[in-house]
Write a protein that holds these residues in place. Structure first.
Motif, short mmCIF file in Angstrom:
data_model
loop_
_atom_site.label_atom_id
_atom_site.label_comp_id
_atom_site.label_asym_id
_atom_site.label_seq_id
_atom_site.Cartn_x
_atom_site.Cartn_y
_atom_site.Cartn_z
N VAL A 106 0.86 -1.18 0.00
CA VAL A 106 0.00 0.00 0.00
C VAL A 106 0.90 1.24 0.00
CG1 VAL A 106 -1.78 1.29 1.23
CG2 VAL A 106 -1.83 -1.20 1.24
N LEU A 107 0.69 2.11 -0.99
CA LEU A 107 1.45 3.35 -1.13
C LEU A 107 0.52 4.52 -0.81
CD1 LEU A 107 3.08 2.47 -4.55
CD2 LEU A 107 4.09 2.15 -2.29
N ARG A 108 1.02 5.47 0.01
CA ARG A 108 0.18 6.59 0.42
C ARG A 108 1.04 7.84 0.56
NH1 ARG A 108 -2.57 4.88 5.53
NH2 ARG A 108 -3.77 3.62 4.07
N GLY A 109 0.45 8.98 0.32
CA GLY A 109 1.13 10.24 0.55
C GLY A 109 1.37 11.03 -0.72
N THR A 110 1.51 12.34 -0.55
CA THR A 110 1.78 13.24 -1.67
C THR A 110 2.84 14.24 -1.26
OG1 THR A 110 0.01 14.74 -1.02
CG2 THR A 110 -0.55 13.06 -2.65
N THR A 111 3.42 14.87 -2.26
CA THR A 111 4.39 15.94 -2.06
C THR A 111 4.13 17.00 -3.11
OG1 THR A 111 6.74 16.43 -1.77
CG2 THR A 111 6.15 14.90 -3.54
N THR A 112 4.77 18.13 -2.99
CA THR A 112 4.63 19.20 -3.97
C THR A 112 5.94 19.35 -4.72
OG1 THR A 112 3.08 20.31 -2.49
CG2 THR A 112 4.01 21.62 -4.27
N ASP A 113 5.87 19.40 -6.05
CA ASP A 113 7.09 19.54 -6.85
C ASP A 113 7.51 21.01 -6.94
OD1 ASP A 113 5.50 20.74 -8.79
OD2 ASP A 113 5.62 19.06 -10.19
N ALA A 114 8.57 21.27 -7.67
CA ALA A 114 9.13 22.63 -7.78
C ALA A 114 8.15 23.61 -8.41
CB ALA A 114 10.41 22.58 -8.60
N TYR A 115 7.15 23.12 -9.15
CA TYR A 115 6.17 23.98 -9.81
C TYR A 115 4.89 24.14 -9.00
CZ TYR A 115 9.36 23.11 -13.64
OH TYR A 115 10.49 23.01 -14.41
N GLY A 116 4.86 23.55 -7.81
CA GLY A 116 3.68 23.66 -6.96
C GLY A 116 2.61 22.62 -7.24
N ASP A 117 2.92 21.66 -8.12
CA ASP A 117 1.97 20.59 -8.44
C ASP A 117 2.09 19.46 -7.43
OD1 ASP A 117 1.09 21.96 -10.72
OD2 ASP A 117 2.70 21.09 -11.94
N GLU A 118 0.95 18.87 -7.09
CA GLU A 118 0.94 17.75 -6.17
C GLU A 118 1.35 16.47 -6.91
OE1 GLU A 118 -2.71 15.70 -4.21
OE2 GLU A 118 -2.17 17.40 -2.93
N GLN A 119 2.24 15.68 -6.29
CA GLN A 119 2.69 14.41 -6.85
C GLN A 119 2.57 13.33 -5.81
OE1 GLN A 119 6.76 15.23 -8.12
NE2 GLN A 119 6.06 15.30 -10.24
N ASP A 120 2.27 12.11 -6.26
CA ASP A 120 2.22 10.97 -5.35
C ASP A 120 3.63 10.61 -4.91
OD1 ASP A 120 -0.56 10.65 -5.57
OD2 ASP A 120 -0.34 9.43 -7.38
N THR A 121 3.74 10.12 -3.67
CA THR A 121 5.02 9.59 -3.20
C THR A 121 4.90 8.07 -3.16
OG1 THR A 121 4.36 9.69 -0.87
CG2 THR A 121 5.48 11.61 -1.77
N ASP A 122 6.02 7.42 -3.12
CA ASP A 122 6.03 5.96 -3.05
C ASP A 122 6.28 5.48 -1.63
OD1 ASP A 122 5.40 5.55 -5.70
OD2 ASP A 122 7.47 5.53 -6.35
N THR A 123 5.69 6.18 -0.65
CA THR A 123 5.84 5.81 0.74
C THR A 123 4.98 4.57 1.02
OG1 THR A 123 6.15 8.12 1.33
CG2 THR A 123 5.61 6.60 3.13
N ALA A 124 5.63 3.47 1.37
CA ALA A 124 4.92 2.22 1.66
C ALA A 124 4.42 2.26 3.10
CB ALA A 124 5.83 1.02 1.43
N VAL A 125 3.11 2.12 3.29
CA VAL A 125 2.55 2.09 4.63
C VAL A 125 2.29 0.66 5.09
CG1 VAL A 125 1.58 4.41 4.55
CG2 VAL A 125 0.19 2.49 3.79
N ALA A 126 2.28 -0.28 4.15
CA ALA A 126 2.14 -1.69 4.47
C ALA A 126 2.67 -2.50 3.29
CB ALA A 126 0.68 -2.05 4.74
N THR A 127 3.33 -3.62 3.58
CA THR A 127 3.87 -4.48 2.52
C THR A 127 3.50 -5.92 2.81
OG1 THR A 127 5.98 -4.77 3.68
CG2 THR A 127 5.85 -2.96 2.10
N GLY A 128 3.55 -6.74 1.77
CA GLY A 128 3.31 -8.17 1.93
C GLY A 128 1.89 -8.55 2.28
N ILE A 129 0.91 -7.73 1.88
CA ILE A 129 -0.49 -8.00 2.21
C ILE A 129 -1.02 -9.07 1.24
CG2 ILE A 129 -2.81 -7.03 2.31
CD1 ILE A 129 -1.42 -4.30 2.81
N PRO A 130 -1.45 -10.24 1.75
CA PRO A 130 -2.03 -11.25 0.86
C PRO A 130 -3.30 -10.71 0.22
CG PRO A 130 -1.64 -12.16 3.05
CD PRO A 130 -1.42 -10.68 3.14
N ALA A 131 -3.47 -10.94 -1.08
CA ALA A 131 -4.64 -10.42 -1.78
C ALA A 131 -5.03 -11.34 -2.92
CB ALA A 131 -4.35 -9.03 -2.33
N SER A 132 -6.31 -11.35 -3.21
CA SER A 132 -6.84 -12.00 -4.40
C SER A 132 -7.08 -10.88 -5.40
CB SER A 132 -8.16 -12.70 -4.08
OG SER A 132 -8.78 -13.15 -5.26
N LEU A 133 -6.32 -10.88 -6.51
CA LEU A 133 -6.38 -9.80 -7.49
C LEU A 133 -6.79 -10.37 -8.84
CD1 LEU A 133 -5.75 -6.84 -8.30
CD2 LEU A 133 -3.40 -7.57 -8.71
#
Length: 110
Positions: A12-39
């Motif tokens: 699970v990836l969560r979070g955002t940051t602001t780039d040099a132009y003031g635009d919002e970008q997603d971050t690749d901050t992992a809040v949980a890993t290895g979660i079993p899932a049926s996809l």
């Protein structure tokens, strides 16, 4: 305990940051890993009143264990394939006898 049969593991990836132009970008901050899932990825033929030409729309659905911290607009990465999806909706059925799996409606981004 998950009721569906796990086919992969998710991060699970969560979070955002602001780039040099003031635009919002997603971050690749992992809040949980290895979660079993049926996809599963599926496709559907879609037409609209404005455009009767049929289109094929692809979408994905994942099921994870009840209580997993996944929210709308989080991103999840399939650890097996590396594909990243945006979580469009999180839902669960009501069941007084057991904690049902959480359903994630996903849209693939990569």
């Amino acid at each position: 305990m998950m009721q569906a049969i796990a086919t992969t593991r998710l991060t699970v990836l969560r979070g955002t940051t602001t780039d040099a132009y003031g635009d919002e970008q997603d971050t690749d901050t992992a809040v949980a890993t290895g979660i079993p899932a049926s996809l599963t990825e599926q496709s559907r033929r879609v037409t609209t009143r404005d455009d009767p030409t049929p289109r094929i729309v692809r979408y994905a659905v994942a099921r994870v264990t009840a209580g997993t911290d996944v929210r709308d607009q989080d991103r999840v990465r399939d650890e097996r394939t590396g594909a990243i999806y945006i979580v469009d909706a999180v839902s669960s059925m009501a069941n007084p006898a057991a904690a049902p799996d959480i359903r994630l409606d996903l849209r693939r981004t990569t």
